[in-house]
Design an enzyme around this catalytic site. Structure first.
Site, PDB file in Angstrom:
ATOM      1  N   CYS A   8      -1.399   2.057  -3.255  1.00  0.00           N
ATOM      2  CA  CYS A   8      -2.524   2.728  -2.408  1.00  0.00           C
ATOM      3  C   CYS A   8      -1.809   3.691  -2.844  1.00  0.00           C
ATOM      4  O   CYS A   8      -2.238   4.998  -3.767  1.00  0.00           O
ATOM      5  CB  CYS A   8      -3.293   2.762  -0.848  1.00  0.00           C
ATOM      6  SG  CYS A   8      -3.504   1.061  -0.598  1.00  0.00           S
ATOM      7  N   CYS A  21       0.930  -1.339   0.098  1.00  0.00           N
ATOM      8  CA  CYS A  21       0.100  -0.446  -0.220  1.00  0.00           C
ATOM      9  C   CYS A  21       0.714   0.915   0.030  1.00  0.00           C
ATOM     10  O   CYS A  21       1.064   1.752  -1.060  1.00  0.00           O
ATOM     11  CB  CYS A  21      -0.677  -0.354   1.024  1.00  0.00           C
ATOM     12  SG  CYS A  21      -1.681   1.184   1.124  1.00  0.00           S
ATOM     13  N   TYR A  53      -9.298  -2.465 -11.198  1.00  0.00           N
ATOM     14  CA  TYR A  53      -9.924  -1.936 -10.213  1.00  0.00           C
ATOM     15  C   TYR A  53      -8.152  -1.366 -11.055  1.00  0.00           C
ATOM     16  O   TYR A  53      -7.750   0.030 -11.722  1.00  0.00           O
ATOM     17  CB  TYR A  53      -9.954  -1.811  -9.361  1.00  0.00           C
ATOM     18  CG  TYR A  53      -8.600  -2.223  -8.217  1.00  0.00           C
ATOM     19  CD1 TYR A  53      -8.065  -0.982  -7.846  1.00  0.00           C
ATOM     20  CD2 TYR A  53      -8.969  -3.354  -7.944  1.00  0.00           C
ATOM     21  CE1 TYR A  53      -7.172  -1.296  -6.863  1.00  0.00           C
ATOM     22  CE2 TYR A  53      -7.994  -3.472  -7.138  1.00  0.00           C
ATOM     23  CZ  TYR A  53      -7.390  -2.895  -6.636  1.00  0.00           C
ATOM     24  OH  TYR A  53      -6.403  -2.999  -4.895  1.00  0.00           O
ATOM     25  N   LYS A 105       0.025   5.548  -5.926  1.00  0.00           N
ATOM     26  CA  LYS A 105      -0.849   5.142  -7.072  1.00  0.00           C
ATOM     27  C   LYS A 105      -1.922   6.324  -7.019  1.00  0.00           C
ATOM     28  O   LYS A 105      -2.339   7.737  -8.301  1.00  0.00           O
ATOM     29  CB  LYS A 105      -1.752   3.792  -7.058  1.00  0.00           C
ATOM     30  CG  LYS A 105      -2.817   4.250  -7.988  1.00  0.00           C
ATOM     31  CD  LYS A 105      -4.228   3.085  -7.958  1.00  0.00           C
ATOM     32  CE  LYS A 105      -5.185   3.543  -6.200  1.00  0.00           C
ATOM     33  NZ  LYS A 105      -5.977   2.788  -5.856  1.00  0.00           N
ATOM     34  N   GLU A 127      -7.448   2.209 -13.945  1.00  0.00           N
ATOM     35  CA  GLU A 127      -7.121   2.984 -13.201  1.00  0.00           C
ATOM     36  C   GLU A 127      -5.786   3.594 -13.420  1.00  0.00           C
ATOM     37  O   GLU A 127      -5.206   4.402 -13.960  1.00  0.00           O
ATOM     38  CB  GLU A 127      -6.710   2.907 -11.191  1.00  0.00           C
ATOM     39  CG  GLU A 127      -7.434   2.804 -10.107  1.00  0.00           C
ATOM     40  CD  GLU A 127      -7.394   2.270  -9.033  1.00  0.00           C
ATOM     41  OE1 GLU A 127      -7.880   2.491  -8.368  1.00  0.00           O
ATOM     42  OE2 GLU A 127      -5.985   1.695  -8.649  1.00  0.00           O
ATOM     43  N   HIS A 159     -27.574  21.090  -0.856  1.00  0.00           N
ATOM     44  CA  HIS A 159     -27.688  22.019  -2.569  1.00  0.00           C
ATOM     45  C   HIS A 159     -27.004  23.051  -2.383  1.00  0.00           C
ATOM     46  O   HIS A 159     -26.060  24.062  -2.002  1.00  0.00           O
ATOM     47  CB  HIS A 159     -29.027  22.404  -2.412  1.00  0.00           C
ATOM     48  CG  HIS A 159     -29.124  23.138  -4.003  1.00  0.00           C
ATOM     49  ND1 HIS A 159     -29.337  21.916  -5.143  1.00  0.00           N
ATOM     50  CD2 HIS A 159     -29.437  24.590  -4.613  1.00  0.00           C
ATOM     51  CE1 HIS A 159     -29.720  22.528  -6.258  1.00  0.00           C
ATOM     52  NE2 HIS A 159     -29.476  23.791  -5.637  1.00  0.00           N
ATOM     53  N   GLU A 161     -26.166  15.203  -3.505  1.00  0.00           N
ATOM     54  CA  GLU A 161     -27.728  15.481  -3.126  1.00  0.00           C
ATOM     55  C   GLU A 161     -28.600  14.675  -3.844  1.00  0.00           C
ATOM     56  O   GLU A 161     -29.590  14.293  -2.936  1.00  0.00           O
ATOM     57  CB  GLU A 161     -28.486  16.832  -2.917  1.00  0.00           C
ATOM     58  CG  GLU A 161     -28.016  17.312  -4.380  1.00  0.00           C
ATOM     59  CD  GLU A 161     -28.713  18.990  -4.696  1.00  0.00           C
ATOM     60  OE1 GLU A 161     -30.294  19.494  -3.700  1.00  0.00           O
ATOM     61  OE2 GLU A 161     -27.995  19.451  -5.401  1.00  0.00           O
TER      62      GLU A 161
HETATM   63  C1  LIG Z   1      -1.532  -0.953  -7.974  1.00  0.00           C
HETATM   64  C2  LIG Z   1      -1.726  -1.179  -6.251  1.00  0.00           C
HETATM   65  C3  LIG Z   1      -2.980  -0.123  -6.124  1.00  0.00           C
HETATM   66  C4  LIG Z   1      -4.365  -0.781  -4.809  1.00  0.00           C
HETATM   67  N1  LIG Z   1      -5.028   0.657  -4.372  1.00  0.00           N
HETATM   68  C5  LIG Z   1      -5.371  -0.218  -2.946  1.00  0.00           C
HETATM   69  C6  LIG Z   1      -6.397   1.071  -3.135  1.00  0.00           C
HETATM   70  O1  LIG Z   1      -6.767   2.495  -4.010  1.00  0.00           O
HETATM   71  N2  LIG Z   1      -7.266   1.106  -1.545  1.00  0.00           N
HETATM   72  C7  LIG Z   1      -7.112  -0.388  -0.977  1.00  0.00           C
HETATM   73  O2  LIG Z   1      -7.691  -0.106  -0.435  1.00  0.00           O
HETATM   74  N3  LIG Z   1      -6.187  -1.332  -1.755  1.00  0.00           N
HETATM   75  C8  LIG Z   1      -4.958  -0.634  -2.879  1.00  0.00           C
HETATM   76  N4  LIG Z   1      -4.557  -2.298  -3.060  1.00  0.00           N
HETATM   77  C9  LIG Z   1      -4.269  -3.349  -2.000  1.00  0.00           C
HETATM   78  C10 LIG Z   1      -3.753  -2.801  -0.628  1.00  0.00           C
HETATM   79  O3  LIG Z   1      -2.080  -2.851  -1.454  1.00  0.00           O
HETATM   80  C11 LIG Z   1      -3.110  -4.304  -0.617  1.00  0.00           C
HETATM   81  O4  LIG Z   1      -4.408  -5.545  -0.045  1.00  0.00           O
HETATM   82  C12 LIG Z   1      -2.437  -4.306   1.261  1.00  0.00           C
HETATM   83  O5  LIG Z   1      -1.350  -3.929   0.868  1.00  0.00           O
HETATM   84  C13 LIG Z   1      -2.449  -6.039   1.523  1.00  0.00           C
HETATM   85  O6  LIG Z   1      -1.333  -5.124   3.135  1.00  0.00           O
HETATM   86  P1  LIG Z   1      -1.075  -7.221   3.708  1.00  0.00           P
HETATM   87  O7  LIG Z   1      -0.598  -6.223   4.838  1.00  0.00           O
HETATM   88  O8  LIG Z   1      -1.456  -8.168   3.111  1.00  0.00           O
HETATM   89  O9  LIG Z   1       0.708  -7.202   2.238  1.00  0.00           O
HETATM   90  P2  LIG Z   1       1.714  -6.529   2.077  1.00  0.00           P
HETATM   91  O10 LIG Z   1       0.540  -4.826   2.286  1.00  0.00           O
HETATM   92  O11 LIG Z   1       1.743  -6.859   0.903  1.00  0.00           O
HETATM   93  O12 LIG Z   1       2.632  -6.949   3.333  1.00  0.00           O
HETATM   94  C14 LIG Z   1       3.520  -7.526   2.278  1.00  0.00           C
HETATM   95  C15 LIG Z   1       4.619  -7.670   3.599  1.00  0.00           C
HETATM   96  O13 LIG Z   1       5.963  -8.592   3.681  1.00  0.00           O
HETATM   97  C16 LIG Z   1       6.742  -8.422   2.509  1.00  0.00           C
HETATM   98  N5  LIG Z   1       7.428  -9.681   2.180  1.00  0.00           N
HETATM   99  C17 LIG Z   1       6.855 -10.808   1.848  1.00  0.00           C
HETATM  100  N6  LIG Z   1       7.187 -12.696   2.072  1.00  0.00           N
HETATM  101  C18 LIG Z   1       8.028 -11.620   2.916  1.00  0.00           C
HETATM  102  C19 LIG Z   1       8.681 -12.617   3.288  1.00  0.00           C
HETATM  103  N7  LIG Z   1       9.032 -14.320   3.498  1.00  0.00           N
HETATM  104  N8  LIG Z   1      10.022 -12.247   5.061  1.00  0.00           N
HETATM  105  C20 LIG Z   1       9.712 -11.175   4.859  1.00  0.00           C
HETATM  106  N9  LIG Z   1       8.952 -10.420   4.211  1.00  0.00           N
HETATM  107  C21 LIG Z   1       8.028 -10.544   3.490  1.00  0.00           C
HETATM  108  C22 LIG Z   1       6.391  -7.928   1.412  1.00  0.00           C
HETATM  109  O14 LIG Z   1       8.146  -7.186   0.976  1.00  0.00           O
HETATM  110  C23 LIG Z   1       5.307  -6.709   2.224  1.00  0.00           C
HETATM  111  O15 LIG Z   1       5.796  -5.540   2.370  1.00  0.00           O
HETATM  112  C24 LIG Z   1      -3.814  -1.952  -4.172  1.00  0.00           C
HETATM  113  C25 LIG Z   1      -2.913  -2.487  -4.858  1.00  0.00           C
HETATM  114  C26 LIG Z   1      -1.876  -2.408  -5.584  1.00  0.00           C
HETATM  115  C27 LIG Z   1      -1.382  -3.211  -5.991  1.00  0.00           C
END
Ligand SMILES: Cc1cc2nc3c(=O)[nH]c(=O)nc-3n(C[C@H](O)[C@H](O)[C@H](O)COP(=O)(O)OP(=O)(O)OC[C@H]3O[C@@H](n4cnc5c(N)ncnc54)[C@H](O)[C@@H]3O)c2cc1C
Length: 451
Positions: free
Chosen positions: A48, A43, A179, A51, A183, A437, A442
């Site tokens: 997010c 994110c 999406y 973006k 975007e 308004h 609205e």
């Molecule tokens: C282009 C794009 C736009 C988006 N826009 C939106 C939006 O507008 N609104 C919204 O709500 N969501 C949006 N999302 C989705 C959102 O980013 C994810 O749903 C959210 O980040 C998920 O969080 P998470 O904690 O599950 O995983 P992540 O945020 O992906 O975090 C996982 C972390 O784990 C780390 N990792 C992975 N494997 C290992 C390992 N073995 N050891 C150590 N570290 C590791 C990765 O490097 C990463 O930093 C978007 C996603 C993308 C790709």
């Protein structure tokens, strides 16, 4: 307790992992969190946040065009991609530092390394080879964008690389109908690129309300994005100064970049999960119960790696609920009902609840209220655009099951409408609310005709 190095080991310092780690530490747990790339996760670093910053940048071009009808002459406007990317990177670095500081303040130990699972309670940090014994392991390691197995796929980019391009592509072909594809198509177009969006289905944005899908596609096309449906990119050819995206029907589309936004796969491979017996489902996601517990009792999973609802606020709620359940003596199930969501394409989409098709499939008898109107700003700007608002209402109870908006400010409007929907508001509650308004919003409280 002392037999373990930590009470909780979190893999992944993204939206969900950071929240879980901080809340667990606040409840008194000894917590370590491993991150292999950058603290903040998808994110903050490549999702997010960057973006939305690029979306803001892309919308200035529309504002400049619209300004003429209001008497402004905007001359000499020029866009510089490296400036935008450098400023975006500065902001992302600031946020990353804030995440580091917040984790440190909560006494969470950060291991800047890839972590793999050795057994149900042992992790290995690949950077140092160190072993860590943890009473509980939380998988919060997210998902990654997938590339198709086609010739030349190595020349393509995904959203990960799109944020770091050295220059703005003059021509870009994007494959995808979700999406993220919509975007990026709109933001690259707004920044001045010639954009072709290729999607294998017969309409973009599967899962969204059908009226919304149709409206957004036709407005995107009206603004100049080329949309090709029922096709895929079959191969990518590299030429001296450009790429050629070759479609399955044989059409060649020259481009400076070819991007795939065809889905994100949970990160379940090569971290030892199969060996310890963590079950995955057909979508390749970790299977969890209502409290985010996997098939291995000491291993939990939250966020995108579970593929329940891949959104940042959902990952955060799941992480918070997990920490309260495990360390706060407060069993909490994350709630996935009526989660609002947005697509920052042009025009923007905001929605909460069920689409008309989903509500009918669920067996509801419905009243549908639907308004499509010219926004006031367009009367002087002359822009060919309309706002769509749609309420999906259960006939018997009058409960509003879904709110769908396409138009400027849709995301902001839907965040507020979501409170009403979550509270179980009826159509009559919307009707009782006096209009504000002159706004587009609205219309939400003045829709009287069933369609
Ligand atoms: C282009 C794009 C736009 C988006 N826009 C939106 C939006 O507008 N609104 C919204 O709500 N969501 C949006 N999302 C989705 C959102 O980013 C994810 O749903 C959210 O980040 C998920 O969080 P998470 O904690 O599950 O995983 P992540 O945020 O992906 O975090 C996982 C972390 O784990 C780390 N990792 C992975 N494997 C290992 C390992 N073995 N050891 C150590 N570290 C590791 C990765 O490097 C990463 O930093 C978007 C996603 C993308 C790709």
């Amino acid at each position: 307790m002392a037999e373990y190095d930590v009470d909780l080991f979190v893999i992944g310092a993204g939206s969900g992992g950071v929240r879980a780690a901080r809340v667990a530490a606040g409840h008194g747990a000894r917590v370590m969190i491993a991150e292999e790339y950058r603290v903040g996760g998808t994110c903050v670093i490549r999702g997010c946040v960057p973006k939305k910053l690029l979306v803001y940048a892309s919308r200035f071009s529309h504002e400049f065009e619209d300004a003429a009808g209001f008497g402004w002459t905007v001359s000499g406007a020029k866009f510089d991609w490296p400036t935008l990317i450098a400023n975006k990177d500065k902001e992302i670095a600031r946020l990353e530092a804030a995440y580091h500081a917040n984790l440190a303040r909560a006494s969470v130990e950060i291991a800047e390394s890839r972590a793999v699972v050795e057994d149900a309670r042992t992790l290995r940090l690949l950077k140092t080879g160190a072993r860590v014994h943890a009473e509980t392991i939380l998988l919060a390691n997210g998902a990654h964008p997938v590339l198709p197995l086609i010739p030349g796929a190595e020349h393509a980019i995904t959203s990960n690389e799109a944020f770091q391009l050295a220059e703005l592509p003059r021509r870009i072909v994007i494959q995808g109908g979700g999406y993220i594809a919509a975007e990026f198509a709109c933001l690259f177009h707004g920044l001045g690129a010639d954009v072709t969006l290729v999607h294998r289905g017969d309409e973009i944005l599967r899962g969204f309300d059908d009226d919304v899908r149709e409206q957004v596609r036709s407005e995107m096309v009206g603004r100049g994005v080329k949309v090709i449906l029922g096709q895929t990119i079959a191969s990518i050819e590299k030429q001296a100064h450009a790429l050629q995206a070759v479609l399955a029907n044989g059409e060649h589309h020259p481009a400076d970049q070819v991007m795939f936004a065809i889905g994100r796969a949970p990160n379940i491979k090569n971290i030892g999960l199969e060996a310890v017996g963590v079950q995955a489902n057909a979508a390749g996601a970790v299977v969890v119960d209502e409290y985010s517990r996997s098939s291995v009792p000491s291993i939990y999973a939250i966020g995108d790696v579970t593929h329940r609802l891949a959104l940042t606020p959902v990952a955060i709620r799941e992480g918070h609920a997990f920490a309260d359940t495990m360390f706060g003596n407060k069993p909490t199930k994350p709630d996935h009902v009526n989660v609002p969501s947005a697509v920052f394409c042009d025009p923007e989409i905001g929605f909460v609840g069920l689409s008309e098709a989903q509500a009918r499939e669920a067996g509801f008898a419905l009243d549908i209220y639907r308004e499509q109107f010219r926004p006031m700003k367009a009367t002087l700007s002359g822009r060919a655009t309309s706002v769509l608002m749609k309420l999906v209402v259960e006939r018997a109870s009058e409960r509003v099951l879904g709110v769908h908006i396409v138009g400027e400010g849709a995301a902001e409007m839907v965040q507020l409408a979501a409170i009403a929907v979550k509270m179980g508001a009826k159509k009559s509650d919307f009707d009782l609310t006096v209009a504000l308004h002159p706004t587009a919003a609205e219309e939400l409280v003045t829709m009287h005709n069933k369609s």
